[in-house]
Design an enzyme around this catalytic site. Structure first.
Site, PDB file in Angstrom:
ATOM      1  CG  MET B   1      -2.047   0.971   1.150  1.00 42.44           C
ATOM      2  SD  MET B   1      -3.224   0.627   2.434  1.00 42.44           S
ATOM      3  CE  MET B   1      -3.670  -1.060   2.029  1.00 42.44           C
ATOM      4  N   PRO B   2       2.159   1.142   0.070  1.00 47.61           N
ATOM      5  CG  PRO B   2       4.292   0.484   0.719  1.00 47.61           C
ATOM      6  CD  PRO B   2       3.024  -0.039   0.122  1.00 47.61           C
ATOM      7  CE1 TYR B   3       2.234   8.434  -5.309  1.00 49.60           C
ATOM      8  CE2 TYR B   3       3.304   9.752  -3.624  1.00 49.60           C
ATOM      9  CZ  TYR B   3       2.875   9.587  -4.918  1.00 49.60           C
ATOM     10  OH  TYR B   3       3.088  10.582  -5.841  1.00 49.60           O
TER      11      TYR B   3
END
Lengths: 70, 70, 70, 70, 70, 70
Positions: B1-3
């Site tokens: 889910m990281p950006y």
């Protein structure tokens, strides 16, 4: 060590290379003066945004400028 | 889910499509390995910044490169 | 000279100081290896975002996690 | 007074000026409705990102689209 | 109408409220002076980043500061 | 696949978890409706910014609010 990102309108309103150099120098000096930050590792990134892609007051700058507002 | 957002100089220094693919794969694998993040929802955005628009040490990369510094 | 911003969930999912150090080292090495970027001026900033403040699929991670999804 | 940044794929997938205007209006109205934020000082910036520069699942959108996935 | 984001180290190095006010005023004036930007719609956001979360030279500021470097 | 970042004032003005959920849902629906973007990979990150750290019109929101302006 600070990182500064400046977003402003491009296209017909884009700053010149000289004006961008002045922004970079000015922000870097401000951070050195106020917070004693090291200019050697102060990074400044300027993003020029198309007027269709910038909104304020719920409308694009393109529309806003067409009404002669500033 | 990281950006993840990677900003680097473009223009004459812009990475190739293959190099950008390698950055995307490498960062996604790093986050999976270190933090067990799900690659399927890991987003990476690369911004290529014009050399007039990137400042370090109070001057633009354009000026800095013209002095042969790196 | 690159600037990298990594956003990931914090709170109960926040990475440890050692994991953050590993991310910083890993991203910096990736940019040096793929693009020959100078580690000395590569900046990495990690933002830990509260799970109520991160949305994917139209809902917050808080809600998503409560359904045992990952 | 909020600031909203929307990043999406550009190039062949770039939104039209009318679609961008609708995004700007929609986000501004959402913030006014949910949080009573003043539209006059709500800023929206849309970034169109090249498909080679956007990664998800460890690969670029260019590669992903070539496999007909969405 | 510009938007400026300043990221710097927080924690023990966090600027005071007075210093942050000086940064806000200084950047706003710089943009008015160099580019004639309207101060009324110039937005400045300052992010204070924990020293474990800021990396340069492949290591966190926490580690870097512990070696007395600046 | 879009990524949306919403920055707004926190502290005494911070939105509730329910309001943040409404923002996440609203922005995700807007992007699906206007651009047919897939909600499953639409990411929204909300940043709550301290009022001392947000400037507009050359002064912080703290100062601005103390004059009863909105």
């Amino acid at each position: 060590m600070p990182y500064v990102n400046i977003k402003l309108t491009g296209g017909g309103e884009a700053p010149s290379a000289a004006q961008k150099a002045e922004l970079i120098r000015g922000v870097t000096e401000l951070l050195a003066r106020v917070l004693n930050k090291n200019p050697a590792t102060t990074v400044v990134v300027i993003d020029e945004v198309a007027m269709d892609n910038w909104g304020i007051g719920g409308e694009s700058v393109t529309v806003r400028r067409s009404r002669k507002e500033k």
